[in-house]
Write a protein that holds these residues in place. Structure first.
Motif, PDB file in Angstrom:
ATOM      1  N   LEU A  96      23.310  42.014  19.199  1.00 51.39           N
ATOM      2  CA  LEU A  96      22.566  42.303  17.975  1.00 51.39           C
ATOM      3  C   LEU A  96      23.492  43.012  17.000  1.00 51.39           C
ATOM      4  O   LEU A  96      24.198  43.956  17.385  1.00 51.39           O
ATOM      5  CB  LEU A  96      21.363  43.187  18.300  1.00 51.39           C
ATOM      6  N   ILE A 155      16.107  39.248  11.683  1.00 48.30           N
ATOM      7  CA  ILE A 155      15.397  39.310  12.960  1.00 48.30           C
ATOM      8  C   ILE A 155      13.932  38.911  12.800  1.00 48.30           C
ATOM      9  O   ILE A 155      13.400  38.874  11.690  1.00 48.30           O
ATOM     10  CB  ILE A 155      15.474  40.721  13.584  1.00 48.30           C
ATOM     11  N   GLN A 164      21.793  41.561  10.557  1.00 42.32           N
ATOM     12  CA  GLN A 164      21.246  40.326  11.117  1.00 42.32           C
ATOM     13  C   GLN A 164      19.768  40.181  10.789  1.00 42.32           C
ATOM     14  O   GLN A 164      19.008  41.138  10.816  1.00 42.32           O
ATOM     15  CB  GLN A 164      21.459  40.309  12.630  1.00 42.32           C
ATOM     16  N   VAL A 181      16.896  50.760  16.549  1.00 43.94           N
ATOM     17  CA  VAL A 181      17.186  49.760  15.518  1.00 43.94           C
ATOM     18  C   VAL A 181      16.412  50.113  14.258  1.00 43.94           C
ATOM     19  O   VAL A 181      15.179  50.094  14.251  1.00 43.94           O
ATOM     20  CB  VAL A 181      16.824  48.344  16.003  1.00 43.94           C
ATOM     21  N   ARG A 212      15.271  42.669   8.671  1.00 40.23           N
ATOM     22  CA  ARG A 212      16.727  42.702   8.809  1.00 40.23           C
ATOM     23  C   ARG A 212      17.141  44.013   9.464  1.00 40.23           C
ATOM     24  O   ARG A 212      16.528  45.053   9.227  1.00 40.23           O
ATOM     25  CB  ARG A 212      17.409  42.563   7.444  1.00 40.23           C
ATOM     26  N   VAL A 213      18.171  43.958  10.292  1.00 39.97           N
ATOM     27  CA  VAL A 213      18.702  45.164  10.930  1.00 39.97           C
ATOM     28  C   VAL A 213      19.537  45.927   9.907  1.00 39.97           C
ATOM     29  O   VAL A 213      20.524  45.404   9.382  1.00 39.97           O
ATOM     30  CB  VAL A 213      19.561  44.809  12.163  1.00 39.97           C
ATOM     31  N   VAL A 251      24.340  44.641  12.917  1.00 40.55           N
ATOM     32  CA  VAL A 251      23.811  45.201  11.674  1.00 40.55           C
ATOM     33  C   VAL A 251      23.866  44.124  10.592  1.00 40.55           C
ATOM     34  O   VAL A 251      24.850  43.404  10.452  1.00 40.55           O
ATOM     35  CB  VAL A 251      24.628  46.437  11.245  1.00 40.55           C
ATOM     36  N   MET A 258      21.865  50.848  13.527  1.00 38.52           N
ATOM     37  CA  MET A 258      21.654  50.899  14.969  1.00 38.52           C
ATOM     38  C   MET A 258      22.331  52.153  15.517  1.00 38.52           C
ATOM     39  O   MET A 258      23.429  52.519  15.085  1.00 38.52           O
ATOM     40  CB  MET A 258      22.220  49.658  15.667  1.00 38.52           C
ATOM     41  N   THR A 298      15.104  49.163  10.651  1.00 39.89           N
ATOM     42  CA  THR A 298      14.775  47.902  10.006  1.00 39.89           C
ATOM     43  C   THR A 298      14.193  48.134   8.608  1.00 39.89           C
ATOM     44  O   THR A 298      14.080  49.265   8.151  1.00 39.89           O
ATOM     45  CB  THR A 298      13.731  47.130  10.855  1.00 39.89           C
TER      46      THR A 298
END
Length: 341
Positions: free
Chosen positions: A153, A159, A157, A204, A182-183, A155, A186, A206
């Protein structure tokens, strides 16, 4: 320990299985006859013996601890844990923790990690990090905490969260709308991450509306890349196995726990799938006898809440006994009714 409820048992079991690639047995000295061989048949025989932990020895005298240690050894005779080491510990005072660490490092191989598949994270916590009275410009999205089962996973990305927002229509039917986001950040403890790999717990950050994450509202959901997550089910068909006797209930002397009765139609159960704890009603039961092995027992369970899972997923089954949910068995998902999204 004996105070752990069925939901916490499931979360702890899922975390340990993902984190360490094994199952460890926890023994509370207040209840020596407790949950040691409960999941024995689900353990892969290729793995070395798991240690049993005799916890809270700081609360009793030395001679009492020795006697309970002998009781535990007698209790596990005839099970897969018969030759497993029983390590007396005090988790609170950290007695013998170094012994456990040494055993894990030297005796238990590092599990294989899948870095090539699409990422999949089970959520065991979620919360709103905004302080009361925060300005609109400074508001942050919700945070989900959990363990990455496979994949990587990153940053930035995109989701998807399933089941997502769940509603009921006038007829009581469930409808789910997956959440896409979106991330942004983290973290692993105090470490800022740019990417995360399987093993351990991560947080995470978001862009999800924080009201959807406040108070662990996302617990039981699954996070992954868009379009890669399993279907959502409202009814599952399981192949189940019940324990021979009830564990986690105080008994007199060396008496064994009560025998676990078979499932019955319309019975209400507590089903733990991943980090989700959901009620379920047994709608049908089928048993096929086999000449070569144990009978194939199957049941259809109508869930009270939607679950994102896949065929082959392991589940824990609990029954309400004396006003408490008690673990009575485990199973494997073999099919079910998928929800249209």
């Amino acid at each position: 320990s004996s105070g752990i409820n069925a939901e916490s048992q499931s979360v702890l079991f899922s975390f340990l299985q993902n984190k360490l690639g094994k199952t460890m047995c926890f023994i509370n000295t207040s209840y020596t006859h407790y949950m040691l061989n409960s999941l024995s048949s689900g353990i892969n025989a290729e793995w070395p013996l798991r240690p049993g932990l005799q916890n809270k020895i700081d609360l009793i005298k030395e001679q009492q601890a020795i006697e309970q240690h002998r009781d535990i050894i007698d209790f596990v005779k005839g099970t897969m844990a018969e030759h497993a080491p029983i390590i007396p510990i005090s988790a609170q005072l950290k007695y013998n923790i170094e012994v456990i660490s040494e055993y894990i490092v030297k005796k238990i191989p590092i599990p294989l990690r899948d870095f090539t598949s699409d990422p999949r994270l089970i959520v065991i916590r979620s919360f709103d990090v905004n302080k009361p009275g925060s300005e609109v410009e400074s508001l942050k999205g919700g945070v989900a905490g959990g363990s990455l089962l496979k994949g990587v996973l990153k940053v930035g990305q995109e989701i998807e969260v399933r089941p997502g927002i769940t509603t009921k229509d006038s007829e009581g039917n469930l409808h789910c709308v997956p959440i896409r986001s979106r991330v942004l950040t983290m973290f692993a403890e105090n470490n800022d991450l740019q990417f995360a790999v399987p093993g351990g717990l991560i947080g995470v950050g978001t862009k999800i509306d924080p009201t959807l994450c406040i108070g662990d509202r996302l617990v039981g959901h699954v996070i992954g890349s868009e379009g890669s997550l399993p279907p959502i089910y409202t009814l599952i068909e399981i192949q189940y196995h019940l324990m021979r006797r009830l564990l986690g209930v105080r008994t007199e002397g060396k008496a064994k726990g009560a025998k676990v009765d078979n499932l019955s139609k319309n019975e209400v159960l507590l089903v733990n799938i991943g980090s989700l704890s959901a009620g379920g009603r047994v709608s049908a039961i089928r048993e096929m006898k086999s000449r070569q092995g144990p009978a194939d027992k199957r049941a259809k369970v109508i869930l009270t809440s939607a679950v994102c899972t896949e065929i082959g997923e392991k589940i824990a089954i609990s029954r309400k006994i004396n006003k408490h949910w008690r673990l009575i068995g485990w199973g494997t998902i073999k099919g079910g009714t998928k929800m249209a999204i």
